[in-house]
Design a protein around this motif. Structure first.
Motif, PDB file in Angstrom:
ATOM      1  N   SER A 189       1.839   7.153  -5.515  1.00 58.11           N
ATOM      2  CA  SER A 189       1.667   7.000  -4.064  1.00 58.11           C
ATOM      3  C   SER A 189       0.209   7.118  -3.654  1.00 58.11           C
ATOM      4  O   SER A 189      -0.262   6.373  -2.786  1.00 58.11           O
ATOM      5  CB  SER A 189       2.499   8.039  -3.320  1.00 58.11           C
ATOM      6  N   GLU A 219      -2.700   3.650  -2.521  1.00 58.90           N
ATOM      7  CA  GLU A 219      -3.434   3.578  -1.262  1.00 58.90           C
ATOM      8  C   GLU A 219      -4.888   3.158  -1.458  1.00 58.90           C
ATOM      9  O   GLU A 219      -5.554   2.761  -0.502  1.00 58.90           O
ATOM     10  CB  GLU A 219      -3.345   4.915  -0.525  1.00 58.90           C
ATOM     11  N   LEU A 259       7.492   2.046  -3.797  1.00 58.23           N
ATOM     12  CA  LEU A 259       6.110   2.003  -4.280  1.00 58.23           C
ATOM     13  C   LEU A 259       5.694   0.570  -4.588  1.00 58.23           C
ATOM     14  O   LEU A 259       4.570   0.155  -4.287  1.00 58.23           O
ATOM     15  CB  LEU A 259       5.973   2.873  -5.537  1.00 58.23           C
ATOM     16  N   ARG A 283       5.036  -1.275  -1.430  1.00 58.54           N
ATOM     17  CA  ARG A 283       3.770  -0.842  -0.863  1.00 58.54           C
ATOM     18  C   ARG A 283       2.603  -1.492  -1.587  1.00 58.54           C
ATOM     19  O   ARG A 283       1.615  -1.908  -0.966  1.00 58.54           O
ATOM     20  CB  ARG A 283       3.659   0.683  -0.930  1.00 58.54           C
TER      21      ARG A 283
END
Length: 292
Positions: free
Chosen positions: A89, A93, A116, A119
């Motif tokens: 995680s 980013e 995930l 994302r």
């Protein structure tokens, strides 16, 4: 349709000069890219480690492993502490700080793992992306969709995974492997590496090639993870897809051939033995090509 049998080193030297070029003596770790590898759910940490080791040994500057586990099962790979392990995680980013991504190696099918992956699709900023294993299964099952945006994508199915993606059976895939690869490439607007005896490499435009290196020693767990890490590494190094992808497949198979010639297979050859052989081959061909 383009058909090119990729076999001997003299062929790859001519077709893929950027893969086998001598390195810039003034290069540094930033010169050779950074690859992020998403995978390694509980019980499958080895898959992402294998992919990372392959990336490391094939020449990428920095290798980051985004493990789908909290907390991390280990702080580092004791054999290869150069690999940088992170909880997925957090690393995702900062996805744009990489130069390529690989996803799916031991990722699993848990909802948190698939979140995930979604994302990563959202934040990858058009960076090259190699999808393997559980990422392909999630795509086939409709758990995720091809919302990965613009930029290069590589799908690396084995025949059963290809059958799931095309909603057919393995026998149908194997009856016309080139057609299956072309259909996948068109449907997903992606490069396709259809693994197996005579791996098919197909561009998004439908041009395909057959790789003739490799042998039955590759029919063991983890070898697909090694291939994914290798492809991600070459793409992260800035090598164009039309060279990086077929040359990566060639290196993967040629490494297995080299190990078998040394008596280390086909019976009992392990995926973990491939990265060193891949490194040896890339250096050997580069040295030979540039010292004629």
């Amino acid at each position: 349709m383009t058909l090119s049998h990729l076999s001997g080193s003299s062929v790859v030297e001519q077709q893929f000069p950027l893969v086998f070029a001598v390195r810039d003596p003034e290069g540094h770790k930033g010169t050779f890219g950074s690859v992020g590898i998403l995978g390694g759910a509980p019980g499958m940490t080895g898959a992402v480690i294998l992919a990372g080791r392959a990336a490391l040994k094939s020449g990428v500057g920095k290798t980051y492993l985004a493990l789908a586990q909290t907390p991390l099962p280990v702080a580092y790979d004791s054999n290869y502490p150069e690999l940088m392990l992170h909880e997925a995680s957090g690393l995702i980013e900062s996805a744009s700080s990489m130069t390529a991504w690989v996803a799916g190696c031991g990722l699993g099918q848990a909802p948190a793992a698939l979140a995930l992956l979604r994302r990563l699709f959202a934040v990858r900023a058009e960076l090259p992306l190699v999808l393997d294993a559980d990422a392909l299964n999630a795509l086939a099952q409709g758990e995720i969709s091809n919302t990965w945006g613009k930029g290069l994508v590589v799908l690396t199915p084995h025949p059963t995974e290809a059958a799931r993606l095309l909603q057919t059976d393995t026998r149908t895939i194997q009856s016309d492997r080139a057609q299956a690869a072309q259909t996948l490439a068109h449907r997903y607007r992606a490069w396709v590496v259809l693994k197996g005896a005579g791996t098919i490499i197909c561009s998004p435009e439908g041009q395909w090639q057959i790789n003739t290196t490799g042998n039955v020693s590759l029919a063991t767990g983890g070898t697909g993870d090694v291939l994914s890490g290798l492809l991600g590494s070459l793409l992260a190094q800035g090598i164009p897809a039309e060279q990086a992808i077929p040359a990566g497949v060639w290196l993967h198979g040629a490494a297995a051939d080299a190990l078998v010639s040394q008596g280390k297979g086909p019976i009992g050859l392990t995926a973990g033995e491939l990265p060193d052989a891949i490194r040896d081959l890339r250096n050997r061909v580069s040295f030979k090509e540039n010292h004629k």
